[in-house]
Design a protein around this motif. Structure first.
Motif, short mmCIF file in Angstrom:
data_model
loop_
_atom_site.label_atom_id
_atom_site.label_comp_id
_atom_site.label_asym_id
_atom_site.label_seq_id
_atom_site.Cartn_x
_atom_site.Cartn_y
_atom_site.Cartn_z
N LEU D 180 8.17 -70.61 -37.48
CA LEU D 180 9.65 -70.07 -37.91
C LEU D 180 9.70 -68.66 -37.66
O LEU D 180 10.74 -68.00 -37.36
CB LEU D 180 9.93 -70.42 -39.25
N ALA D 181 8.48 -68.15 -38.07
CA ALA D 181 8.57 -66.34 -37.74
C ALA D 181 8.10 -66.11 -36.17
O ALA D 181 7.93 -64.89 -35.96
CB ALA D 181 7.50 -65.83 -38.52
N ALA D 182 8.08 -67.25 -35.37
CA ALA D 182 7.54 -66.95 -33.94
C ALA D 182 8.13 -65.72 -33.23
O ALA D 182 7.43 -65.00 -32.60
CB ALA D 182 7.76 -68.29 -33.02
N PRO D 183 9.16 -65.76 -33.15
CA PRO D 183 9.97 -64.65 -32.44
C PRO D 183 9.30 -63.22 -32.79
O PRO D 183 9.06 -62.37 -32.13
CB PRO D 183 11.46 -64.60 -32.84
N GLY D 184 9.38 -62.85 -34.24
CA GLY D 184 8.68 -62.00 -34.59
C GLY D 184 7.33 -61.76 -34.32
O GLY D 184 6.69 -60.78 -34.13
N ILE D 185 6.56 -62.84 -34.56
CA ILE D 185 5.19 -62.57 -34.25
C ILE D 185 4.84 -62.45 -32.72
O ILE D 185 3.97 -61.46 -32.34
CB ILE D 185 4.47 -63.93 -34.55
N VAL D 186 5.79 -63.05 -31.68
CA VAL D 186 5.74 -62.68 -30.35
C VAL D 186 5.80 -61.07 -30.26
O VAL D 186 5.03 -60.50 -29.40
CB VAL D 186 6.48 -63.42 -29.78
N ALA D 187 6.89 -60.66 -30.87
CA ALA D 187 7.24 -59.28 -30.74
C ALA D 187 6.02 -58.48 -31.12
O ALA D 187 5.71 -57.68 -30.42
CB ALA D 187 8.54 -58.90 -31.63
N GLY D 188 5.34 -58.97 -32.23
CA GLY D 188 4.34 -58.01 -33.00
C GLY D 188 3.12 -58.17 -31.76
O GLY D 188 2.47 -57.19 -31.62
N VAL D 189 2.81 -59.33 -31.38
CA VAL D 189 1.86 -59.61 -30.46
C VAL D 189 2.06 -58.75 -29.06
O VAL D 189 0.92 -58.02 -28.77
CB VAL D 189 1.39 -60.91 -30.00
N VAL D 190 3.03 -58.66 -28.77
CA VAL D 190 3.39 -57.83 -27.58
C VAL D 190 3.15 -56.42 -27.83
O VAL D 190 2.50 -55.63 -27.14
CB VAL D 190 4.90 -58.06 -27.05
N LEU D 191 3.76 -55.96 -29.03
CA LEU D 191 3.65 -54.72 -29.15
C LEU D 191 2.02 -54.05 -29.40
O LEU D 191 1.62 -53.32 -29.08
CB LEU D 191 4.17 -54.45 -30.61
N CYS D 192 1.36 -55.13 -30.07
CA CYS D 192 -0.05 -55.00 -30.42
C CYS D 192 -0.91 -54.86 -28.97
O CYS D 192 -1.59 -53.80 -28.86
CB CYS D 192 -0.56 -55.84 -30.98
N PHE D 193 -0.74 -55.81 -28.12
CA PHE D 193 -1.49 -55.93 -26.87
C PHE D 193 -0.76 -54.47 -26.07
O PHE D 193 -1.89 -53.99 -25.57
CB PHE D 193 -0.98 -57.03 -25.97
N ALA D 194 0.03 -54.25 -25.99
CA ALA D 194 0.77 -53.15 -25.16
C ALA D 194 0.06 -51.94 -25.69
O ALA D 194 -0.30 -50.98 -25.14
CB ALA D 194 2.20 -52.83 -25.26
N ARG D 195 0.00 -51.61 -27.11
CA ARG D 195 -0.52 -50.40 -27.46
C ARG D 195 -1.90 -50.39 -27.09
O ARG D 195 -2.64 -49.34 -26.96
CB ARG D 195 -0.33 -50.43 -29.27
N ALA D 196 -2.54 -51.64 -27.28
CA ALA D 196 -4.13 -51.67 -27.27
C ALA D 196 -4.45 -51.38 -25.78
O ALA D 196 -5.26 -50.59 -25.47
CB ALA D 196 -4.61 -52.81 -27.65
N ILE D 197 -3.76 -51.66 -24.80
CA ILE D 197 -4.02 -51.87 -23.44
C ILE D 197 -3.61 -50.25 -23.09
O ILE D 197 -4.30 -49.65 -22.17
CB ILE D 197 -3.33 -52.64 -22.71
N GLY D 198 -2.67 -49.59 -23.66
CA GLY D 198 -2.29 -48.50 -23.30
C GLY D 198 -3.06 -47.21 -24.22
O GLY D 198 -2.98 -46.04 -23.91
N GLU D 199 -3.94 -47.60 -24.93
CA GLU D 199 -4.82 -46.88 -25.80
C GLU D 199 -5.67 -45.69 -25.20
O GLU D 199 -6.23 -45.95 -24.41
CB GLU D 199 -5.46 -47.42 -26.97
N PHE D 200 -5.53 -44.57 -25.46
CA PHE D 200 -6.24 -43.48 -24.97
C PHE D 200 -7.14 -42.49 -25.90
O PHE D 200 -7.95 -42.62 -25.80
CB PHE D 200 -5.21 -42.62 -24.06
N GLY D 201 -6.30 -41.93 -26.75
CA GLY D 201 -6.87 -40.85 -27.58
C GLY D 201 -7.93 -41.45 -28.49
O GLY D 201 -9.09 -40.58 -28.28
N ALA D 202 -7.83 -42.41 -29.14
CA ALA D 202 -8.85 -42.67 -29.90
C ALA D 202 -10.17 -43.38 -29.19
O ALA D 202 -11.19 -42.98 -29.72
CB ALA D 202 -8.40 -43.80 -30.90
N THR D 203 -9.99 -43.96 -28.09
CA THR D 203 -10.77 -44.50 -27.16
C THR D 203 -11.63 -43.40 -26.69
O THR D 203 -12.92 -43.39 -26.81
CB THR D 203 -10.40 -45.27 -26.17
N ALA D 204 -10.90 -42.29 -26.17
CA ALA D 204 -11.72 -41.32 -25.52
C ALA D 204 -12.48 -40.53 -26.61
O ALA D 204 -13.64 -40.38 -26.24
CB ALA D 204 -10.51 -40.03 -25.05
#
Ligand SMILES: Nc1ncnc2c1ncn2[C@@H]1O[C@H](COP(=O)(O)OP(=O)(O)OP(=O)(O)O)[C@@H](O)[C@H]1O
Ligand SMILES: Nc1ncnc2c1ncn2[C@@H]1O[C@H](COP(=O)(O)OP(=O)(O)OP(=O)(O)O)[C@@H](O)[C@H]1O
Ligand SMILES: [Mg+2]
Ligand SMILES: [Mg+2]
Lengths: 262, 239, 350, 262, 350
Positions: D180-204
């Motif tokens: 039932l919460a799928a649309p929001g979960i999808v949104a969350g996963v997208v945000l999460c993946f995008a943020r993870a893959i674009g992550e720079f500062g902490a990784t560096a």
């Protein structure tokens, strides 16, 4: 609402990963706090540079959030009410600035609004508006995606009912759609504001690092952190200041505690 | 290793006496110059009370990108000559005004017991990435000494190296002499041959400067004895 | 106040509605039909919530929906029609009072007036003082009544009610029915209902919709008295047996009925044609096997249904109401002989 | 679903700010693409360093996303079902890594997991797991807040119905709450993946920049950008590569197009 | 199969339910009451969805809920009870078949079997072939039937039905009622309903709940025949006038009724006490002003209600059913003289 009911029926064992997640988020912060040099803390956080950076961060962050709401909520509504194909395409477009390392986003903004850029004539770069623009650019996707998820989850049934009662589209938006999606919108606004206020890479490139004009808190922290000869205590102190302020702002915003329903 | 393309044009006292300069002066300077340039700006303002110096510190490559995209800079002080070269015609007659040498930074107490360059091969060492100036210099130094180091990480800038060392994450790393001034969580070892690998800092007034007279004066001041003394106080070497 | 004239055609994958209707200004029309017949679809199309596949809708003489060129499609909020949907669907984030005041507020009434009128409506539906409560704090019937109040408070030119009295106990339903009668007098109304009593009490005309088509329509009592289909017979609570007219009598299996007074004309006029005999279960008697009078027939019990008055025995040919005591020992499969007085039978063309 | 109905009744004028938002998100990207040096593009994006960075980014990004889902969804559920006060507190805690400039987050992680840190014994430094950890740390809040908003919006009524039908808590979670919460979960996963893959500062800061081990795409881009003597064309090319890949991954994920309901 | 014994106390700000009940294994009990009486709250408490303020619930002899120490609170899913709520609340993301198969699947039945059983249930509720559809593609009555199928398919030890036949037309309702009767035979069942016909057809016993308390209970027909409150009179469709027993007669205003056979004992036994007279509106006649016989009284018309059979005239003292033709010219406020045959009156203690 009965307490048992309101809490739903999530498996109790989920408390374990939830706690792991929470601890994982909090512990590094604790480690950071432990390293703050309390001897210079007060001086660090009350220096004029720190306070002006904080004020700039808060004001630009809030303006950027408002801008994001103004263009992001409509965009989210539009995506939420589109067919699956169009929605997927639009969502992909919205995801772009999210995936782009912020620094690259800053370069892109610079290419667009910079001297040689397509919109160079506006002369936005390296000014306070540029900070707002950079923050808006990186924070907008968060708002849009979170709000879209919530609007989609809440469905159109109540909108239809309101239409059948003679409410105009604007009335429906104001009194039905937005309040019903409130929890998701609050989440989106929080994400947006937090991202805007924490924004570093794009601002650094696009707006520069001019104290009082474009030096926001993250840039001040960066400068403190990178400045030759200075220990990182000041950076930690400034981070703490930013953190506490941002969370205080978020807690003050009334909608931040949406409760069950008004 | 100095460059004498430009000569100090006037003594500070002369400038002060005749000062008709005013307005805002935007000085874009490499982050490693922040402490020294804050002091220089103060001194400069004392002599030219009508000029308000606004320093902007960031990585040299960031600054040069911004300058090329129209940033309102009057003076550009880069941490390396490559970025000044990128500025091209935007910079008017760049002059070298300072130098910096590499040192080995180790955590307080020197847990890796590092004494010489050769010891770096046996401990966890972090270096700057070869693409960035400090990395290029580090590689040069190691090659000259005939030491091969398997770097644990190729950091993006000196600060990252310092952070890793200060956190005892690495046992050693190359940083600039000026970066470790006044830090008690770091010990410094000056490696043999450091003097042969010197990083030079060029400065230039910019062609698009909104305040060209003040820009020229500021560059002159940096190159003047007074400016040089301040730089020396912050650990910079002669140009 | 405005009339409503429509030809609604909505086609779905496995289903199509094709209904034409014409409601005079101020008239109340009831719509009845089996589950899934397309009643709600019809109302939604009229309200503008369901796009037409074809046809045209005009309200108060103005075309608000037309598929043929020039295409017209007035939005739901601009039709001046209010729909009370089959689900109460109160707005969960608004208080009961805000729910009821929603329509007036949306219509531009100022906050104070809307609030007062909402409170009046809450009194009318028997919920005085409930204004501050939230929808989730209401019982099913209370929610239904708030939904009714919300729809009527919007003071529309025409009202479409989809089962307004569902979920209400008979006592409350009676009161609300009376209230609807009073309040809707003079308002063009279409009311979908499953209860013939509602149709009789509220409406002048009844339209029966089955499988997307109008199968019968006319004055409410007239329709109920001459059911053209098994469904209408069921809502009217009468037996309807289809037989043939045959030289002044009517035949269905071994049941033969001679014309009784009023029916004679019908019987004569439709000689040889299929004709339905309509009679009430309470007018049927179980008789001895020996009775071979006119109006008697043999049939088999299919099921027994307890009713308020006693037991209704359903057979393969008609049902019969009997007293509780008489039903003892009766079971499905039993053979029975039934009799009805031809004077109690109406013949209806089919 | 009737088209009119499914689309709801948002005011048409909202198309204007929505379009402004969309253009604002896309235009800088276009400006970036315009600056790509197509002559060296192919060489830039197929260099071994680029490809290994891309592979590392994708793999660590996906693992981090999975980790975020594992701990983040339970945390989101827990917050969504908490009373308003507790929820506000928990949300504030979750917001922390979001507000912290990633660089500071990296330092905090270093203080915690570094050799001298509280959990130094784990020995994570300069390893791929450190990259995952850094990405998880910065991406987790996005998932949690977005999912919480969606779960709260979808309410508990259906959960109660499922409980009344005898479904266990796990069944309810799997078959009711999450879908039932799928649309929001999808949104969350997208945000999460995008943020993870674009992550720079902490990784560096936390994981360092070791090609093949911890040099993710954003680090490679940064290096290319800062590389003396190299033009920024390579950085733009790499950004484009990262972008296209990330969006391709997101489009491939089936749930990314949730449609109305399965 | 297991009995259900409970004392449910739920207190809310302005409302409290306090109901004790005891349902024998396999028995079906109907619960009726006015809107907002607490019926749904009672069922939800039994199902475990609503926490008790006090009291105890045991199912099949096992205590599943107890407020007093030692506190026990078995979760809804572990009670073996299935609740069909007042809202159908189908799972919108699951197909109709998946909805119906949800209970069996949750109970550990394998996918294939659950699927087949779901299809069987869909046939039973008159929706064969609807398995692939999504809930939003169903009409109101179809959704209601799917919800019934979903509840029963979970094969519970006890079933709680909250208005299972709401939103259904009489014909479909009759079929589903019959199906429920067959399927629930031997299953402990509590069914909330607003239709006395449901209670009569489905249940052995009827419990009347008003304002959170049981006001009457007993065998269904017995309760309906001797209504202890106006509400029960309304659902039974009878007049109920409260008067006093006075030396073998019963008085209410100018209406005096002498004891008729069966009632005489009641009348005699309750001399001087309040006593309700119960009689059917169809047994009342409008008589001439000149009639002063026993069983006649004067009263005023309050409203006229159209009914299937004709017109029901509500007066200040009882209602009377008359034919349509006889109602011409009658209006609220008119004075009438009514009469009832004492033999048609039952006297009920109150
Ligand atoms: N969105 C939809 N998509 C496809 N079919 C639908 C949809 N909505 C309804 N139907 C079908 O259309 C038919 C008519 O539905 P409608 O809701 O109009 O019936 P109804 O007469 O109101 O029935 P009820 O008395 O049960 O409410 C039904 O067969 C239903 O299954
Ligand atoms: N969550 C709640 N909070 C406060 N009051 C409530 C809540 N839910 C129901 N009530 C009140 O409790 C009373 C009983 O409600 P309940 O739903 O049990 O009634 P009901 O007998 O089922 O009525 P109906 O026939 O209308 O469905 C009503 O007065 C209702 O307003
Ligand atoms: Mg319907
Ligand atoms: Mg109820």
């Amino acid at each position: 609402m009965s307490p048992g009911g309101a809490r739903g029926y999530a498996p109790r064992a989920l408390a374990v990963p939830a706690a792991v997640g929470l601890i994982f988020l909090i512990l590094p912060l604790a480690a950071l706090v432990a390293r703050v040099q309390w001897s210079t803390f007060l001086a660090d956080v009350t220096s004029e540079a720190a306070l002006s950076a904080l004020a700039l961060s808060l004001s630009t962050g809030l303006i950027a959030t408002v801008l994001c709401i103004i263009v992001g909520v409509p965009l989210a509504l539009y995506i939420a009410r589109s067919g699956p194909r169009l929605a997927a395409g639009l969502r992909a477009a919205v995801t772009v600035p999210l995936v782009l390392p912020p620094m690259v986003g800053g370069v892109a903004l610079l290419y667009l609004f910079g001297r040689a850029g397509w919109l160079g004539g506006i002369g936005l770069s390296f000014s306070t508006p540029a900070v707002v623009l950079a923050q808006t650019f990186v924070a907008l996707p968060f708002l849009v995606l979170a709000v879209e998820g919530a609007v989609r989850t809440s469905g159109v049934d109540h909108e239809r009912t309101a239409a059948a009662l003679g409410a105009s589209r604007w009335t429906i938006l104001r009194r039905i759609t937005l309040p019903l999606a409130a929890p998701g919108i609050v989440a989106g606004v929080v994400l947006c504001f937090a991202r805007a206020i924490g924004e570093f890479g794009a601002t650094a490139l696009f707006a520069g690092n001019r104290p009082g004009v474009t030096q926001t808190m993250p840039l001040a922290i960066y400068t403190a952190f990178n400045g030759a000869g200075v220990s990182q205590g000041a950076a930690a102190a400034l981070s703490l200041l930013l953190l506490v302020t941002a969370i205080a702002v978020l807690l003050l915003v009334r909608g931040w505690r949406p409760g069950a329903a008004r | 290793a100095g460059a004498a393309e430009s000569s100090p044009s006037a003594s500070p006292s002369e400038t002060a006496a005749e000062s008709t300069l005013s307005g805002e002066l935007n000085v874009y300077a490499a982050a490693s110059l922040s402490a020294a340039f804050d002091a220089i700006a103060e001194e400069f303002t004392a002599e030219n009370p009508e000029v308000k110096v606004s320093p902007v510190y960031d990585g040299s490559s960031t600054l040069v990108t911004q300058i090329l995209e129209g940033a309102p800079a009057d003076v550009f002080a880069s941490a390396d000559e490559a970025n000044m070269d990128k500025a091209g015609d935007a910079a008017i007659d760049p002059a070298l005004f300072a130098s910096n040498t590499l040192v080995i930074a180790v955590p307080a107490g020197n847990p890796g017991d590092v004494k010489t360059l050769a010891d770096l091969a046996g401990v966890t060492t972090v270096l700057c990435a070869p693409e960035v100036p400090c990395g290029a210099a580090s590689a040069k130094l190691l090659t000259a000494a005939g030491v091969t180091v398997e770097a644990a990480s190729l950091e993006q800038n000196v600060t990252a190296v310092l952070t890793k060392v200060a956190a005892s994450e690495a046992d050693a790393g190359f940083v600039y002499a000026t970066d470790v001034i006044g830090r008690d969580d770091i010990e410094v070892i000056v490696p043999e041959g450091a003097d042969d690998v010197v990083n030079h800092y060029p400065i230039a007034a910019l062609a698009d400067a909104a305040n060209p007279d003040a820009a020229e004066a500021f560059v002159a001041f940096v190159l003047s004895d007074a400016g040089q003394k301040i730089l020396a106080d912050f650990g910079f070497g002669k140009p | 106040m405005s009339g409503l004239r429509a030809h609604v055609i909505v086609e779905r994958e496995h289903f199509a509605v094709d209904v034409a209707l014409d409601v005079a200004p101020g008239e109340t029309v009831a719509v009845m039909g089996p589950s899934g017949a397309g009643k709600s679809t019809l109302l939604q199309a009229l309200a503008g919530l369901e796009p037409l596949t074809d046809g045209e809708i005009s309200i108060g003489g103005r075309v608000v929906d037309r598929v043929a060129a020039p295409r017209i499609r007035t939005e739901p909020m601009s039709r001046g029609v209010v729909l009370l949907g089959q689900d109460a669907r109160l707005f969960p984030h608004l208080s009961v009072r805000e729910n009821v005041a929603f329509g007036p507020r949306a219509g531009g009434v100022d906050a104070r007036t809307a609030r007062d009128s909402a409170d009046e409506w809450l009194v009318r539906v028997g919920l005085p003082g409930a204004g501050e409560r939230m929808p989730r704090e209401l019982s099913g019937g209370e929610g239904q009544r708030v939904a009714v109040a919300r729809a009527l408070a919007a003071s529309p030119r025409a009202v479409l009610l989809d089962e307004p009295l569902v979920a209400l106990d008979p006592a409350t339903a009676g009161e609300i029915r009376q209230m609807l009668r009073d309040q809707l007098a003079g308002t063009t109304t279409i009311a979908v209902t499953h209860d013939a009593a509602d149709a009789v009490a509220l409406a002048e005309r009844l339209i029966v919709v089955e499988a997307g088509r109008v199968t019968q329509s006319g004055a409410v009592r007239e329709v109920l008295a001459s059911p053209a289909s098994g469904f209408v017979a069921a809502i009217a609570g009468v037996n309807r047996l289809v037989g043939v007219a045959d030289g002044g009598t009517w035949r269905h299996g071994d049941l033969r009925l001679a014309s009784a007074d009023a029916a004679s004309r019908t019987l004569a006029a439709t000689d040889g044609a299929a004709l339905a005999a309509v009679f009430r279960p309470q007018d049927v008697r179980i008789v001895d096997e020996t009775v071979t009078d006119a109006g008697a027939w043999r049939t088999r019990v299919t099921r027994l249904e307890s009713t308020l008055a006693g037991v209704r025995v359903h057979t393969e040919a008609g049902a019969v109401d009997i007293a509780l005591a008489d039903a003892v020992g009766l079971a499905p499969g039993d053979q029975l002989r039934l009799q009805v007085d031809p004077a109690d039978v109406r013949f209806v063309a089919c």
